[in-house]
Design a protein around this motif. Structure first.
Motif, PDB file in Angstrom:
ATOM      1  N   ARG A 181      64.485  29.944   1.446  1.00 59.46           N
ATOM      2  CA  ARG A 181      65.844  30.427   1.664  1.00 59.46           C
ATOM      3  C   ARG A 181      65.890  31.329   2.899  1.00 59.46           C
ATOM      4  N   ALA A 182      64.851  32.157   3.092  1.00 60.72           N
ATOM      5  CA  ALA A 182      64.802  33.029   4.268  1.00 60.72           C
ATOM      6  C   ALA A 182      64.734  32.202   5.551  1.00 60.72           C
ATOM      7  N   VAL A 183      63.916  31.149   5.539  1.00 58.62           N
ATOM      8  CA  VAL A 183      63.826  30.262   6.706  1.00 58.62           C
ATOM      9  C   VAL A 183      65.160  29.570   6.955  1.00 58.62           C
ATOM     10  N   TYR A 184      65.730  29.061   5.891  1.00 61.09           N
ATOM     11  CA  TYR A 184      66.990  28.308   5.959  1.00 61.09           C
ATOM     12  C   TYR A 184      68.125  29.183   6.487  1.00 61.09           C
ATOM     13  N   VAL A 185      68.240  30.396   5.942  1.00 56.95           N
ATOM     14  CA  VAL A 185      69.333  31.284   6.336  1.00 56.95           C
ATOM     15  C   VAL A 185      69.196  31.705   7.792  1.00 56.95           C
ATOM     16  N   THR A 186      67.977  31.958   8.232  1.00 56.97           N
ATOM     17  CA  THR A 186      67.774  32.325   9.636  1.00 56.97           C
ATOM     18  C   THR A 186      68.237  31.211  10.560  1.00 56.97           C
ATOM     19  N   THR A 187      67.873  29.989  10.238  1.00 58.70           N
ATOM     20  CA  THR A 187      68.325  28.847  11.031  1.00 58.70           C
ATOM     21  C   THR A 187      69.841  28.712  10.981  1.00 58.70           C
ATOM     22  N   ALA A 188      70.407  28.885   9.805  1.00 60.00           N
ATOM     23  CA  ALA A 188      71.863  28.791   9.652  1.00 60.00           C
ATOM     24  C   ALA A 188      72.575  29.829  10.511  1.00 60.00           C
ATOM     25  N   GLN A 189      72.072  31.039  10.507  1.00 54.73           N
ATOM     26  CA  GLN A 189      72.698  32.106  11.281  1.00 54.73           C
ATOM     27  C   GLN A 189      72.648  31.808  12.775  1.00 54.73           C
ATOM     28  N   ARG A 190      71.552  31.245  13.234  1.00 53.84           N
ATOM     29  CA  ARG A 190      71.441  30.912  14.657  1.00 53.84           C
ATOM     30  C   ARG A 190      72.407  29.804  15.045  1.00 53.84           C
ATOM     31  N   LEU A 191      72.537  28.808  14.168  1.00 59.46           N
ATOM     32  CA  LEU A 191      73.472  27.719  14.455  1.00 59.46           C
ATOM     33  C   LEU A 191      74.918  28.206  14.390  1.00 59.46           C
ATOM     34  N   LEU A 192      75.218  29.069  13.439  1.00 59.56           N
ATOM     35  CA  LEU A 192      76.558  29.630  13.345  1.00 59.56           C
ATOM     36  C   LEU A 192      76.893  30.489  14.560  1.00 59.56           C
ATOM     37  N   ALA A 193      75.858  31.056  15.180  1.00 58.12           N
ATOM     38  CA  ALA A 193      76.060  31.879  16.378  1.00 58.12           C
ATOM     39  C   ALA A 193      76.226  31.042  17.636  1.00 58.12           C
ATOM     40  N   GLY A 194      76.051  29.719  17.515  1.00 55.40           N
ATOM     41  CA  GLY A 194      76.309  28.851  18.649  1.00 55.40           C
ATOM     42  C   GLY A 194      75.109  28.143  19.232  1.00 55.40           C
ATOM     43  N   ALA A 197      70.938  22.620  17.494  1.00 54.84           N
ATOM     44  CA  ALA A 197      69.865  22.244  16.582  1.00 54.84           C
ATOM     45  C   ALA A 197      68.567  21.966  17.326  1.00 54.84           C
ATOM     46  N   ALA A 198      68.660  21.304  18.456  1.00 50.51           N
ATOM     47  CA  ALA A 198      67.458  20.973  19.227  1.00 50.51           C
ATOM     48  C   ALA A 198      66.711  22.226  19.682  1.00 50.51           C
ATOM     49  N   ASP A 199      67.442  23.332  19.827  1.00 47.72           N
ATOM     50  CA  ASP A 199      66.832  24.567  20.311  1.00 47.72           C
ATOM     51  C   ASP A 199      66.206  25.394  19.196  1.00 47.72           C
ATOM     52  N   VAL A 200      66.551  25.108  17.947  1.00 42.25           N
ATOM     53  CA  VAL A 200      66.013  25.898  16.838  1.00 42.25           C
ATOM     54  C   VAL A 200      65.025  25.117  15.984  1.00 42.25           C
ATOM     55  N   ALA A 201      64.914  23.811  16.200  1.00 43.43           N
ATOM     56  CA  ALA A 201      64.090  22.965  15.328  1.00 43.43           C
ATOM     57  C   ALA A 201      62.625  23.379  15.335  1.00 43.43           C
ATOM     58  N   ASP A 202      62.068  23.606  16.521  1.00 40.93           N
ATOM     59  CA  ASP A 202      60.647  23.967  16.595  1.00 40.93           C
ATOM     60  C   ASP A 202      60.387  25.316  15.928  1.00 40.93           C
ATOM     61  N   ASP A 203      61.302  26.251  16.116  1.00 35.49           N
ATOM     62  CA  ASP A 203      61.132  27.553  15.483  1.00 35.49           C
ATOM     63  C   ASP A 203      61.268  27.435  13.963  1.00 35.49           C
ATOM     64  N   HIS A 204      62.181  26.578  13.520  1.00 37.65           N
ATOM     65  CA  HIS A 204      62.326  26.328  12.074  1.00 37.65           C
ATOM     66  C   HIS A 204      61.006  25.801  11.512  1.00 37.65           C
ATOM     67  N   ARG A 205      60.392  24.859  12.208  1.00 40.97           N
ATOM     68  CA  ARG A 205      59.113  24.303  11.760  1.00 40.97           C
ATOM     69  C   ARG A 205      58.051  25.396  11.685  1.00 40.97           C
ATOM     70  N   SER A 206      57.989  26.229  12.712  1.00 41.52           N
ATOM     71  CA  SER A 206      56.987  27.298  12.740  1.00 41.52           C
ATOM     72  C   SER A 206      57.200  28.282  11.594  1.00 41.52           C
ATOM     73  N   ARG A 207      58.463  28.580  11.288  1.00 42.32           N
ATOM     74  CA  ARG A 207      58.743  29.524  10.209  1.00 42.32           C
ATOM     75  C   ARG A 207      58.453  28.923   8.838  1.00 42.32           C
ATOM     76  N   VAL A 208      58.634  27.606   8.684  1.00 38.49           N
ATOM     77  CA  VAL A 208      58.207  26.949   7.439  1.00 38.49           C
ATOM     78  C   VAL A 208      56.704  27.108   7.266  1.00 38.49           C
ATOM     79  N   HIS A 209      55.950  26.810   8.327  1.00 35.33           N
ATOM     80  CA  HIS A 209      54.493  26.958   8.249  1.00 35.33           C
ATOM     81  C   HIS A 209      54.118  28.406   7.961  1.00 35.33           C
ATOM     82  N   GLY A 210      54.747  29.337   8.652  1.00 33.20           N
ATOM     83  CA  GLY A 210      54.424  30.745   8.449  1.00 33.20           C
ATOM     84  C   GLY A 210      54.710  31.195   7.031  1.00 33.20           C
ATOM     85  N   ALA A 211      55.840  30.779   6.482  1.00 29.85           N
ATOM     86  CA  ALA A 211      56.202  31.161   5.122  1.00 29.85           C
ATOM     87  C   ALA A 211      55.204  30.613   4.114  1.00 29.85           C
TER      88      ALA A 211
END
Length: 223
Positions: A181-194, A197-211
């Motif tokens: 949920r923490a990973v998901y919400v962070t990605t959601a907030q970035r997308l809502l801020a404008g 998706a292509a710019d946040v996908a790699d970071d989303h992957r890294s945060r899944v691994h980190g979590a």
């Protein structure tokens, strides 16, 4: 094979085909209702649309809508059952020797690669969550959905790990859902801020691994 056996086999095949057709029609009806509801919610807002209006737009009865969606909120948050199924199936069907956390990590990365809605990484995502954020009823149902996933995941872990009747499955499920949920919400907030998706996908992957790296260290015994 006797004529009776042949006849029975033929009838069973016809019945199977008929059942498949019925199930396919049910899925098509459900999807049509969901699609029409989503268009109405996007156009006017969730709280301003009635179930009667959704039924009319989908050319079905109100009863049919409720047969597919027990609550109005489920018309929009219609992937909660899918989330439950995906998370629990990943745990129950994992290969021998693989931990529940490893199976869930693989699932979440697969969802990301597929750009599945449950991964949150989509340029269409902000439209969806703005509607949720604008509706107290949808926000409440979303919280309930998270709890449903957590409880189902707890049960799946308890069924498939040694000593699964202790506190381990509950803790593993709660921490796994909270971490994602923490990973998901962070990605959601970035997308809502404008951001795109292509710019946040790699970071989303890294945060899944980190979590999950953190979870595996903390829950090493949950296997």
């Amino acid at each position: 094979m006797t004529e009776e056996t042949e006849g029975r086999g033929s009838r069973e095949r016809v019945a199977d085909q008929a059942l498949t057709l019925r199930e396919r029609k049910k899925r098509e009806t459900r999807q049509r209702i969901s699609d029409e509801a989503t268009m109405l919610f996007v156009a006017r807002g969730f709280d301003q649309v009635t179930v009667v209006e959704v039924a009319k737009a989908a050319h079905v009865s109100t009863m049919t809508v409720f047969n597919h969606f027990p609550r109005k909120e489920d018309l929009f948050l219609d992937r909660i059952p899918e989330a439950v199924e995906l998370f629990t199936a990943a745990v129950r069907n994992r290969p021998a020797g693989e931990s529940p956390l490893a199976a869930l990590r693989a699932l979440l990365l697969q969802l990301l690669d597929q750009r599945h809605p449950l991964a949150a990484v989509s340029d269409d995502f902000p439209h969806f969550w703005r509607i949720v954020l604008d509706s107290p009823a949808l926000r409440a149902r979303a919280r309930e959905g998270v709890e449903e996933v957590e409880k189902a995941l707890e049960d799946a872990i308890a069924e498939t790990v040694t000593g699964g009747d202790g506190p381990g499955p509950r803790l593993a499920a709660a921490l796994t859902v909270a971490a994602y949920r923490a990973v998901y919400v962070t990605t959601a907030q970035r997308l809502l801020a404008g951001e795109r998706a292509a710019d946040v996908a790699d970071d989303h992957r890294s945060r899944v691994h980190g979590a999950f790296d953190v979870l595996e260290r903390a829950l090493l015994a949950t296997r």
